[in-house]
Scaffold this motif. Structure first.
Motif, mmCIF file in Angstrom:
data_model
loop_
_atom_site.group_PDB
_atom_site.id
_atom_site.type_symbol
_atom_site.label_atom_id
_atom_site.label_comp_id
_atom_site.label_asym_id
_atom_site.label_seq_id
_atom_site.Cartn_x
_atom_site.Cartn_y
_atom_site.Cartn_z
ATOM 1 N N THR A 1 -34.222 -11.540 -43.711
ATOM 2 C CA THR A 1 -33.670 -12.653 -42.740
ATOM 3 C C THR A 1 -34.358 -13.861 -43.201
ATOM 4 O O THR A 1 -33.604 -15.015 -42.986
ATOM 5 C CB THR A 1 -34.035 -12.264 -41.293
ATOM 6 O OG1 THR A 1 -35.485 -12.117 -41.162
ATOM 7 C CG2 THR A 1 -33.116 -11.009 -40.625
ATOM 8 N N TYR A 2 -35.575 -13.950 -43.930
ATOM 9 C CA TYR A 2 -36.018 -15.149 -44.394
ATOM 10 C C TYR A 2 -35.135 -15.733 -45.315
ATOM 11 O O TYR A 2 -34.490 -16.878 -45.384
ATOM 12 C CB TYR A 2 -37.499 -14.973 -44.808
ATOM 13 C CG TYR A 2 -37.850 -15.842 -45.991
ATOM 14 C CD1 TYR A 2 -38.410 -17.160 -45.523
ATOM 15 C CD2 TYR A 2 -37.927 -15.526 -47.545
ATOM 16 C CE1 TYR A 2 -38.570 -18.146 -46.368
ATOM 17 C CE2 TYR A 2 -38.173 -16.501 -48.163
ATOM 18 C CZ TYR A 2 -38.701 -18.031 -47.877
ATOM 19 O OH TYR A 2 -39.062 -18.729 -48.637
ATOM 20 N N LEU A 3 -34.673 -14.930 -46.130
ATOM 21 C CA LEU A 3 -33.748 -15.294 -47.481
ATOM 22 C C LEU A 3 -32.319 -15.874 -46.868
ATOM 23 O O LEU A 3 -31.986 -16.923 -47.328
ATOM 24 C CB LEU A 3 -33.593 -14.247 -48.423
ATOM 25 C CG LEU A 3 -34.811 -13.643 -49.434
ATOM 26 C CD1 LEU A 3 -34.271 -12.419 -50.073
ATOM 27 C CD2 LEU A 3 -35.281 -14.834 -50.060
ATOM 28 N N ALA A 4 -31.893 -15.104 -45.933
ATOM 29 C CA ALA A 4 -30.535 -15.421 -45.293
ATOM 30 C C ALA A 4 -30.686 -16.881 -44.696
ATOM 31 O O ALA A 4 -29.747 -17.686 -44.774
ATOM 32 C CB ALA A 4 -30.237 -14.478 -44.517
ATOM 33 N N ILE B 1 -28.532 -0.535 -42.501
ATOM 34 C CA ILE B 1 -27.755 0.018 -41.649
ATOM 35 C C ILE B 1 -26.565 -1.149 -41.320
ATOM 36 O O ILE B 1 -25.740 -1.071 -40.439
ATOM 37 C CB ILE B 1 -28.373 0.209 -40.311
ATOM 38 C CG1 ILE B 1 -28.976 -0.758 -39.655
ATOM 39 C CG2 ILE B 1 -29.189 1.745 -40.402
ATOM 40 C CD1 ILE B 1 -29.697 -0.414 -38.232
ATOM 41 N N GLY B 2 -26.515 -2.124 -42.264
ATOM 42 C CA GLY B 2 -25.337 -3.000 -42.371
ATOM 43 C C GLY B 2 -25.705 -4.343 -42.926
ATOM 44 O O GLY B 2 -26.950 -4.692 -42.973
ATOM 45 N N LYS B 3 -24.609 -4.988 -43.343
ATOM 46 C CA LYS B 3 -24.942 -6.337 -44.096
ATOM 47 C C LYS B 3 -25.287 -7.244 -42.829
ATOM 48 O O LYS B 3 -24.898 -7.130 -41.795
ATOM 49 C CB LYS B 3 -23.472 -6.655 -44.747
ATOM 50 C CG LYS B 3 -23.223 -5.932 -46.095
ATOM 51 C CD LYS B 3 -24.038 -6.360 -47.215
ATOM 52 C CE LYS B 3 -23.545 -5.856 -48.367
ATOM 53 N NZ LYS B 3 -24.569 -6.148 -49.543
ATOM 54 N N GLY C 1 -37.134 -7.387 -57.188
ATOM 55 C CA GLY C 1 -36.055 -6.515 -57.291
ATOM 56 C C GLY C 1 -35.222 -6.045 -56.120
ATOM 57 O O GLY C 1 -34.367 -5.292 -56.212
ATOM 58 N N MET C 2 -35.852 -6.584 -54.941
ATOM 59 C CA MET C 2 -35.147 -6.129 -53.687
ATOM 60 C C MET C 2 -33.921 -6.856 -53.469
ATOM 61 O O MET C 2 -33.794 -8.276 -53.784
ATOM 62 C CB MET C 2 -35.814 -6.472 -52.521
ATOM 63 C CG MET C 2 -35.375 -5.902 -51.109
ATOM 64 S SD MET C 2 -36.448 -6.173 -49.713
ATOM 65 C CE MET C 2 -36.350 -7.950 -49.589
ATOM 66 N N GLU C 3 -32.589 -6.277 -53.311
ATOM 67 C CA GLU C 3 -31.506 -6.727 -53.264
ATOM 68 C C GLU C 3 -31.210 -7.289 -51.903
ATOM 69 O O GLU C 3 -31.472 -6.793 -50.860
ATOM 70 C CB GLU C 3 -30.339 -5.699 -53.768
ATOM 71 C CG GLU C 3 -30.332 -5.054 -54.936
ATOM 72 C CD GLU C 3 -29.165 -4.168 -55.368
ATOM 73 O OE1 GLU C 3 -28.115 -4.298 -54.371
ATOM 74 O OE2 GLU C 3 -29.108 -3.529 -56.401
ATOM 75 N N LYS C 4 -30.389 -8.432 -52.109
ATOM 76 C CA LYS C 4 -30.210 -9.018 -50.786
ATOM 77 C C LYS C 4 -29.250 -8.184 -50.050
ATOM 78 O O LYS C 4 -28.216 -7.707 -50.582
ATOM 79 C CB LYS C 4 -29.529 -10.343 -50.936
ATOM 80 C CG LYS C 4 -30.726 -11.593 -51.543
ATOM 81 C CD LYS C 4 -30.223 -12.829 -51.705
ATOM 82 C CE LYS C 4 -30.918 -13.768 -52.478
ATOM 83 N NZ LYS C 4 -30.169 -15.139 -52.801
#
Length: 366
Positions: free
Chosen positions: A301-304, A6-8, A361-364
């Protein structure tokens, strides 16, 4: 059914004035902005530093020591009971602090495992400060708000304040290594431990287990897993802000209610707060089947947040593991926290479990 994006994710590196963080010195300034802005917006203000603090030892039975913390204002105080399970070793020992004494997760196996590493395990009941009742009609009828009637702190902030007071007590004990304090908790207790670790740098290791929305989760990403249910018209999904505001309206800061059903418009997300732990250790332990806690959003949120750790040159200080199973806090979860502590304190290699890619394969979304 695909998940719902629902949003970046908002840019954690963007200052309020629009400029970008490009250095560690910049990050310290940005960290202050997040503490004073998004963090206070999300959870309400933290209760104040106490004017009064006293620690009393109540009993020593084998390896268990029990203490009474009396704290608050000069005029009025509240009490927190702290249990410390000590290992049979000499000298100062690291400690794992858990606030879920209201539940039955801490058993003999977990106590024994923590002690076998040479660490103490400290446990308190966060509900002694603010009660924990579904759709509570009188959420402020509790000790914390009787001592501080005018604060706008949400329940999670009140519980986190209990972690801080327990750390005040632990650093007074002559057998505790104050440089190696870990905080952990499960579900709402995981949200609480994470917030406590964000605001108090004495927590060198911060571990949120199955903490979901308002913890290690994500407002901008909803996990949908219809196969978990057997009715495709009622898919299992992760918790939203509207769910939390409806079921536990005092958990977060009251300003968050303005964004009910508008999660994607929030100008921040939980990676902002995970990143505030840097350069200390942040660990999230999750279950693949724990849909309500937003397994995939939690990884986003971990990756960010990891980008901040990269900037500070401590990429290996933020760790994540997803196991099979659902919403619980068991021995295997504690063992991963202990592995992180052993890595820092004893030079033990980090577990290979941290290297597994949970969602190939999950996109950020940032």
């Amino acid at each position: 059914m695909p998940d719902k994006i629902i949003g970046k994710l908002p840019d954690v590196f963007r200052f309020n004035n629009g400029k970008q963080v490009v250095s560690a010195a910049d990050w310290e300034k940005r960290r202050k902005e997040i503490l004073e802005g998004p963090l206070a917006f999300c959870y309400g203000a933290m209760p104040p530093e106490p004017e009064y603090f006293k620690l009393r030892e109540l009993s020593v039975t084998g390896k268990l020591s029990t203490y009474k913390i009396i704290t608050g204002t000069k005029e009025k105080q509240l009490s927190i009971y702290l249990r410390v399970y000590r290992p049979n070793v000499e000298g100062k020992v690291p400690v794992v602090l858990d606030g879920d004494g209201c539940w039955q997760y801490i058993n003999d196996d977990i106590i024994g495992e923590v002690n076998s590493h040479g660490y103490a395990l400290a446990v308190f009941d966060r509900t002694e400060l603010v009660r924990d009742i579904w759709a509570d009609p009188t959420p402020r009828a509790c000790d914390l708000y009787e001592v501080y009637p005018d604060i706008d702190s949400g329940t999670i902030a009140g519980w986190a304040w209990g972690f801080l007071r327990c750390m005040d007590a632990l650093v007074q004990l002559d057998y505790i290594d104050r440089e190696n304090i870990a905080v952990t908790g499960h579900s709402r207790g995981g949200k609480t431990a994470m917030l406590a670790g964000v605001v108090d740098k004495r927590a060198k290791y911060v571990c949120a287990n199955g903490s979901g929305a308002g913890g290690a989760g994500c407002w901008h990403y909803i996990t949908l897993e219809p196969e978990v249910w057997q009715d495709a018209d009622n898919p299992a999904r992760s918790e939203t802000l509207d769910d939390m505001c409806k079921n536990f309206p005092n958990w977060l800061g009251q300003k968050m209610h303005a964004y009910r059903n508008r999660d994607g418009e929030l100008p921040f997300d939980q990676h902002f707060f995970k990143a505030l732990v840097a350069p200390r250790y942040f660990l999230q332990t999750e279950g693949f089947a724990d849909v309500w806690a937003n397994s995939k959003g939690t990884y986003q949120t971990y990756l960010a947040a990891k980008e901040v750790y990269k900037l500070l040159g401590v990429e290996d200080h933020i760790l994540s593991h997803f196991r099979d199973g659902g919403h619980y806090h068991r021995l295997s979860d504690f063992q991963l926290l202990l592995n992180v502590m052993d890595h820092e304190i004893k030079g033990t290699p980090l577990s290979a479990l941290f290297c597994k890619e949970p969602f190939p394969g999950m996109e950020k979304i940032f």
